[in-house]
Design a protein around this motif. Structure first.
Motif, PDB file in Angstrom:
ATOM      1  N   TRP A 159       0.837  -0.852  -0.416  1.00 40.39           N
ATOM      2  CA  TRP A 159       0.077  -0.292  -0.246  1.00 40.39           C
ATOM      3  C   TRP A 159       0.732   1.015   0.019  1.00 40.39           C
ATOM      4  CZ3 TRP A 159      -5.263   1.779  -0.070  1.00 40.39           C
ATOM      5  CH2 TRP A 159      -5.833   2.920   0.154  1.00 40.39           C
ATOM      6  N   LEU A 160       1.042   1.724  -0.880  1.00 38.19           N
ATOM      7  CA  LEU A 160       1.640   3.360  -1.476  1.00 38.19           C
ATOM      8  C   LEU A 160       0.459   4.425  -0.570  1.00 38.19           C
ATOM      9  CD1 LEU A 160       3.650   3.703  -4.459  1.00 38.19           C
ATOM     10  CD2 LEU A 160       3.934   3.269  -2.298  1.00 38.19           C
ATOM     11  N   GLU A 161       0.890   4.850   0.737  1.00 36.39           N
ATOM     12  CA  GLU A 161       0.223   6.086   0.713  1.00 36.39           C
ATOM     13  C   GLU A 161       0.556   7.233   0.120  1.00 36.39           C
ATOM     14  OE1 GLU A 161      -1.104   6.050   4.396  1.00 36.39           O
ATOM     15  OE2 GLU A 161      -0.413   4.874   4.861  1.00 36.39           O
ATOM     16  N   HIS A 162      -0.963   8.147   0.371  1.00 35.67           N
ATOM     17  CA  HIS A 162      -1.274   9.069  -1.059  1.00 35.67           C
ATOM     18  C   HIS A 162      -0.041  10.162  -1.084  1.00 35.67           C
ATOM     19  CE1 HIS A 162      -2.798  12.735  -1.454  1.00 35.67           C
ATOM     20  NE2 HIS A 162      -3.814  12.946  -1.675  1.00 35.67           N
ATOM     21  N   ASP A 163       0.128  10.814   0.073  1.00 37.12           N
ATOM     22  CA  ASP A 163       2.064  11.241  -0.608  1.00 37.12           C
ATOM     23  C   ASP A 163       2.919  10.519  -1.235  1.00 37.12           C
ATOM     24  OD1 ASP A 163       0.416  13.121   0.580  1.00 37.12           O
ATOM     25  OD2 ASP A 163       1.391  13.736   2.077  1.00 37.12           O
ATOM     26  N   ALA A 164       2.913   9.438  -0.669  1.00 38.54           N
ATOM     27  CA  ALA A 164       4.200   8.257  -1.736  1.00 38.54           C
ATOM     28  C   ALA A 164       4.092   7.980  -3.052  1.00 38.54           C
ATOM     29  CB  ALA A 164       4.399   7.285  -0.744  1.00 38.54           C
ATOM     30  N   GLY A 165       2.126   7.893  -3.258  1.00 37.15           N
ATOM     31  CA  GLY A 165       1.218   7.941  -4.323  1.00 37.15           C
ATOM     32  C   GLY A 165       2.310   8.758  -4.928  1.00 37.15           C
ATOM     33  N   LEU A 166       1.767   9.972  -5.136  1.00 40.94           N
ATOM     34  CA  LEU A 166       2.093  11.262  -5.851  1.00 40.94           C
ATOM     35  C   LEU A 166       3.420  11.323  -6.068  1.00 40.94           C
ATOM     36  CD1 LEU A 166      -0.217  14.030  -4.032  1.00 40.94           C
ATOM     37  CD2 LEU A 166      -0.484  13.282  -6.030  1.00 40.94           C
ATOM     38  N   GLU A 167       4.676  11.295  -5.281  1.00 39.51           N
ATOM     39  CA  GLU A 167       5.751  11.187  -5.205  1.00 39.51           C
ATOM     40  C   GLU A 167       6.294  10.466  -6.831  1.00 39.51           C
ATOM     41  OE1 GLU A 167       9.850  10.798  -3.452  1.00 39.51           O
ATOM     42  OE2 GLU A 167       8.444  10.473  -2.029  1.00 39.51           O
ATOM     43  N   VAL A 168       6.125   9.212  -6.433  1.00 36.96           N
ATOM     44  CA  VAL A 168       6.694   7.443  -7.349  1.00 36.96           C
ATOM     45  C   VAL A 168       6.145   8.495  -8.841  1.00 36.96           C
ATOM     46  CG1 VAL A 168       5.650   5.335  -8.052  1.00 36.96           C
ATOM     47  CG2 VAL A 168       5.970   6.114  -5.952  1.00 36.96           C
ATOM     48  N   LEU A 169       4.587   9.577  -8.275  1.00 47.58           N
ATOM     49  CA  LEU A 169       3.691   9.261 -10.210  1.00 47.58           C
ATOM     50  C   LEU A 169       4.310  10.577 -10.831  1.00 47.58           C
ATOM     51  CD1 LEU A 169       0.298   7.145  -9.496  1.00 47.58           C
ATOM     52  CD2 LEU A 169       2.597   6.519 -11.494  1.00 47.58           C
ATOM     53  N   ARG A 170       4.449  11.680 -10.119  1.00 50.51           N
ATOM     54  CA  ARG A 170       4.861  13.047 -10.538  1.00 50.51           C
ATOM     55  C   ARG A 170       5.944  12.704 -11.744  1.00 50.51           C
ATOM     56  NH1 ARG A 170       3.490  16.218  -5.435  1.00 50.51           N
ATOM     57  NH2 ARG A 170       1.196  17.109  -6.106  1.00 50.51           N
ATOM     58  N   PRO A 171       6.710  12.003 -12.117  1.00 47.14           N
ATOM     59  CA  PRO A 171       8.188  11.920 -12.722  1.00 47.14           C
ATOM     60  C   PRO A 171       7.336  11.569 -14.454  1.00 47.14           C
ATOM     61  CG  PRO A 171       8.888  11.098 -10.961  1.00 47.14           C
ATOM     62  CD  PRO A 171       7.326  11.536 -10.301  1.00 47.14           C
ATOM     63  N   VAL A 172       6.494  10.564 -13.977  1.00 43.47           N
ATOM     64  CA  VAL A 172       5.272   9.954 -15.204  1.00 43.47           C
ATOM     65  C   VAL A 172       4.300  10.743 -15.957  1.00 43.47           C
ATOM     66  CG1 VAL A 172       6.865   8.044 -15.191  1.00 43.47           C
ATOM     67  CG2 VAL A 172       4.954   8.106 -14.306  1.00 43.47           C
ATOM     68  N   LEU A 173       3.832  11.523 -14.627  1.00 39.16           N
ATOM     69  CA  LEU A 173       2.297  11.894 -15.249  1.00 39.16           C
ATOM     70  C   LEU A 173       1.987  13.558 -15.525  1.00 39.16           C
ATOM     71  CD1 LEU A 173      -0.203   9.439 -13.903  1.00 39.16           C
ATOM     72  CD2 LEU A 173       0.694   9.702 -16.193  1.00 39.16           C
ATOM     73  N   PRO A 174       2.707  14.382 -16.029  1.00 41.29           N
ATOM     74  CA  PRO A 174       2.803  16.041 -15.633  1.00 41.29           C
ATOM     75  C   PRO A 174       1.539  16.527 -15.162  1.00 41.29           C
ATOM     76  CG  PRO A 174       2.410  15.085 -18.080  1.00 41.29           C
ATOM     77  CD  PRO A 174       2.476  14.132 -17.352  1.00 41.29           C
ATOM     78  N   GLY A 175       1.374  17.403 -14.618  1.00 42.93           N
ATOM     79  CA  GLY A 175       0.282  18.041 -13.823  1.00 42.93           C
ATOM     80  C   GLY A 175      -0.539  17.274 -12.988  1.00 42.93           C
ATOM     81  N   LEU A 176       0.222  16.362 -12.656  1.00 45.98           N
ATOM     82  CA  LEU A 176      -0.500  15.105 -11.308  1.00 45.98           C
ATOM     83  C   LEU A 176      -0.805  15.639 -10.500  1.00 45.98           C
ATOM     84  CD1 LEU A 176      -1.539  12.687 -11.165  1.00 45.98           C
ATOM     85  CD2 LEU A 176       1.039  12.147  -9.830  1.00 45.98           C
TER      86      LEU A 176
END
Length: 296
Positions: A159-176
């Protein structure tokens, strides 16, 4: 592939048929079938059970004469005939005509129950194996568009916590951003049972990531040791601004280009998540996807 017994035209006319290219091994078909049904498996020589009372027979050979008679693609070399109960409902409503080529093949009575479920299996097989369906009755031929199904789900033990999910995906999803940004802070539950992230693609189009724990282990993970301890689902979905056009049989060029861009972002997001949480990646048909086949 050894020489196959030619498919009898009369037999094929009376049943739904899955048509495949020469390079597809029947065992590939069985592997897909067992991913979707606990009852699936070889029931006898050349008999692949999909559901109780629903069997695919084959492979049968498809010769030039049959290809011409049924207007099948030039690559069609083998076929599997569906033996299933015929269950039809009312006529196709006018509002649904032209939306789905499979439904369009049944203007006088839409398949329901077991027949509808069986056709759903065939359609999923055709998408993965780049095949086609020849549907009994009208004889319509529907060539699968594998590019139409772009959504992916990462199924993982972590389980990725909310902020960790943002951190993992921001490099590949612009404007996340987080869907929580749209909710007043005082209404946010600090004990989140799930959360959603959003990436704006412009013109009202979005990529959504839904994160939640699953109460039941997905069928495709049965027998997987880690799944017995709980499965977290990371659904990555495209939300087009015009779903009526995006999900039609033949979307306009601009929509297809938008879909291609969304597909690349979804694959990149699935790869990024999988690298962190591991587990498995599957598509919306319930089939596993090799991470090596995704965008990097």
């Amino acid at each position: 592939m050894p020489d196959l017994t030619p498919l009898d035209r009369a037999l094929a006319t009376a049943h739904h048929v899955l048509v495949l290219a020469e390079d597809v091994d029947p065992d590939e078909l069985e592997a897909l079938a067992v991913s979707r049904s606990t009852e699936a498996g070889w029931a006898g020589p050349a008999e692949l059970q999909l559901l109780p009372g629903v069997v695919l027979t084959g492979p049968w050979g498809v010769d030039e004469e049959l290809r011409a008679a049924f207007d099948l693609p030039a690559w069609a070399q083998q076929a599997f005939v569906l033996l299933a109960p015929v269950q039809r409902g009312g006529p196709l409503p006018a509002a649904l005509r032209g939306v789905d080529p499979v439904l369009d093949a049944f203007p006088d009575g839409v398949p329901e129950g077991v027949e509808s479920e069986a056709i759903g299996h065939l359609r999923a097989f055709a998408r993965r194996l780049r095949g086609a369906l020849r549907l009994a009755g009208t004889g319509a031929v529907v060539v699968a568009d594998p590019d139409a199904a772009i959504d992916l789900t990462v199924l993982a033990p972590v389980w990725l916590e909310h902020d960790a999910g943002l951190e993992v995906l921001r490099p590949v999803l612009p404007g996340l951003r987080s869907a929580l940004d749209d909710i007043p802070a005082e209404l946010v539950d600090n004990e989140l049972e799930g959360y959603m992230l959003l990436a704006d693609l412009g013109e009202g189009s979005l990529v959504e990531i839904h994160v939640t724990g699953l109460e039941q282990v997905p069928l495709v993970l049965r027998g997987t040791a880690w799944a017995a301890d709980g499965v977290v689902s990371y659904e990555i979905r495209w939300r087009p601004a015009r779903p009526d056009l995006a999900h039609s049989g033949r979307p306009p060029l601009g929509i297809r280009q938008e879909r291609t861009r969304a597909a690349g972002l979804i694959e990149a997001a699935a790869s990024a998540l999988h690298a962190v949480v591991e587990g498995e990646i599957c598509d919306d048909d319930g089939f596993l996807v090799d991470p090596e086949d995704l965008t990097h």
